[in-house]
Design a protein around this motif. Sequence first.
Motif, short mmCIF file in Angstrom:
data_model
loop_
_atom_site.label_atom_id
_atom_site.label_comp_id
_atom_site.label_asym_id
_atom_site.label_seq_id
_atom_site.Cartn_x
_atom_site.Cartn_y
_atom_site.Cartn_z
N GLN A 267 17.33 -21.56 4.27
CA GLN A 267 16.48 -22.50 4.98
C GLN A 267 15.55 -23.22 4.00
O GLN A 267 15.93 -23.49 2.87
CB GLN A 267 15.73 -21.76 6.09
N THR B 195 20.01 -17.79 11.64
CA THR B 195 20.82 -18.89 11.10
C THR B 195 22.32 -18.67 11.28
O THR B 195 23.08 -19.62 11.20
CB THR B 195 20.53 -19.08 9.61
N ILE C 193 13.17 -11.18 -0.29
CA ILE C 193 13.98 -11.24 0.92
C ILE C 193 13.28 -10.64 2.14
O ILE C 193 13.26 -11.28 3.21
CB ILE C 193 15.36 -10.58 0.68
N TYR D 130 13.04 -13.40 4.80
CA TYR D 130 14.22 -13.43 5.68
C TYR D 130 14.45 -12.15 6.47
O TYR D 130 15.42 -12.07 7.23
CB TYR D 130 15.47 -13.72 4.83
N SER E 196 19.84 -9.92 6.72
CA SER E 196 18.94 -9.77 5.59
C SER E 196 19.38 -8.64 4.67
O SER E 196 19.26 -8.75 3.44
CB SER E 196 17.50 -9.52 6.07
N ALA F 87 16.62 -14.36 8.66
CA ALA F 87 17.92 -14.95 8.36
C ALA F 87 18.90 -14.78 9.50
O ALA F 87 19.84 -15.57 9.63
CB ALA F 87 18.49 -14.30 7.09
#
Length: 730
Positions: free
Chosen positions: A119, A45, A30, A34, A75, A42
């Motif tokens: 994604q 998004t 992660i 992200y 995240s 992240a």
Amino acid sequence: MAGSRLPRQLFLQGVAVVFAFAFASLYLQIPGLYGAEGILPARRTLRPQGKGRWQQLWETPTLLWEAPQLGLDTSQGLELLTLLGTLLALGALLLRWLRNVFVYLLLWAAYLSACQVGQVFLYFQWDSLLLETGFLAVLVAPLRQPPHHKQAPKGGLAGTSPHEGLPFWLVRWLLFRLMFASGVVKLTSRCPAWWGLTALTYHYETQCLPTPASWFAHHLPVWLHRLSVVATFLIEIAVPPLFFAPVRRLRLAAFYSQVLLQVLIIITGNYNFFNLLTLVLTTALLDDRHLTAESGDSHSRRRPTSWPRALLAVLSLLLELTVYGLLAYGTVHYFGLEVDWEQHVVRSRTSECQPGGQRTKAGLFLLTSFSFFAAFTFHQFSQWLKMVTLPTMWLGAASLTWELLTALWRWTQVRGWLRKFCTAAQLLVFGTATVALFVISLVPYSYIEPSSHGHLWSGAHRLFGAVEHLQLANSYGLFRRMTGLGGRPEVVLEGSYDGHHWMEIEFMYKPGNVSRPPPVVVPHQPRLDWQMWFAALGPHTHSPWFTSLVLRLLQGKDPVVRLIQNDVAKYPFHKQPPTYVRAQRYKYWFSQPGEQSQWWRRQWVEEFFPPVSLGDPTLDMLLRQFGLQDKSPPRARSSGNTLAQALRWIRKQLSPLEASTLLWGLLTAVGAIRVMQALLGPHSPHSSPLAKEEKHRPAARKASGAAGRQAVPAPENCSSGSSQIPRRKK
């Protein structure tokens, strides 16, 4: 009819194992993928659009909307979800009472939440397959697990809830869709390697992450590769209709053929949890009698055989032999297989096939319930597929109808008005859900044949469109085309301090150093390495994330560096980030058996990504073009947040561990705990199956004359899966 209580339990445990691997593998990646300093943060998004809370949650179904309420960024919320998902999945594996509908609903919701922000790194077919399987586990799992002493007897149906087999049938239907579509797309793709039966002469070398066994498999004789392709078509296209065969032994034969294929793939390729998940789906082909190793001889000694039963057994045996004979004859004849004993090779006339143009001398044998077809051109195969796609849907509908009628018959055997009312409500709910999911699944399944897709009931399209974003049903088609026929394309990153002297940046898993053996990574999925494989198949502009990767390497971001080398000391620029980064495209081949200390050979092809540095106009232009520039810095979170501090502490403890080592450690620990549970479990004489059989045998003899007049007792509550031990019947 053999029961499915044990296969359902095996299925639920298998789903828990796969969820544990998937969550743990994702957790370790992660920060680099992200995090705020990751490749695709992240937080980009999830941006509120001014919509209502519930509308926002429905359109983008992720629990990460609530991360700010906990003082976490996106995240960090993803880290929390994956940690909880791992622990919950391990709990469901080890503790029987946790295998209930609520736990599996949380597991499914957590993975769906991750996929919403994942994604491109979570756009794999096995991620969709895990989501669909996870939702089926929600329906298969009981509201609460009954105690051990309330389990139904081996192979018995008495005491089970009438609806229990319905959701589990959907698992079989999912397995059919996965395998049949994966076989069909290999031919509809017009790939010359599949049509010429030469695909496996390339596959072991060109797959994303080979194993050491791949090198040995690659050097097997070509005739064996051809036979293996024939066997693949047989297992993926001809065998799946047998999942719905009325003869039990045919279903078991189909089960073992699927297991064989998946085990061979696991040995020769690193496909993370995908093959394990497929093996979990095959549990739908099993029954209690097979899992308890109840032999036919002992079964016949306990139950006298009448002449109708003997006739049925003979007819079943004849049907089995007919099916096996057709499979063997059709495979040899319709693939045009010929044995050249002088040269010790197996030839096939299909290798001369030119799909879409010339007529083939031999086609493909495909078994259905009624007939088989042969001597295809590509056009003829397309016409055949158009003709059989709808009948396979009707085959599924007929099988589901039988399951519904069976469930209804079981409901009529329920005693007690309260119990009958509760089971009727359960049957209505689960029956409706099963039929609805079957109808929804027909839409993505029909993608294999466009005209059939247009002939579907319009209501099915509306239902699918309403829930498509939940990924309750998906289309599948693995290994559609064989890539790398002229050599395996591979992207090699290089860094430099002066722009003249370049050093290669070697990844932990993907091929790079020609002297390093391929690793064994399963069940971990290094998602960056996988995307590097896809990036090598085209220009870098087809993989926008690659520009962000280059930027993070120039910035020397530690989370991204750990995706490439978890042991930072092995990263060539661990002391100071490179001033320049570029990428070259090579072609790789497995080395020949005589070459010492080398696993690969390679040849330079072209420049993949130009040399760039921080502030380079080319790099800035690409970042703007792909929308990858940080327009606003991440929001600062309170450093005093206890939950955030706990997450950082856990990350600090686990970051030195290599991912596959951690996952194998988890697997070993779970295995050890299960062994201890088995050794320390209750061993009272009354818990022994043999003791129970001896205990009930006298009563069964005394009641043999009145067995048909005795009612089967049933529990009073309505929870799914709860039952009492019925009196033993002959």
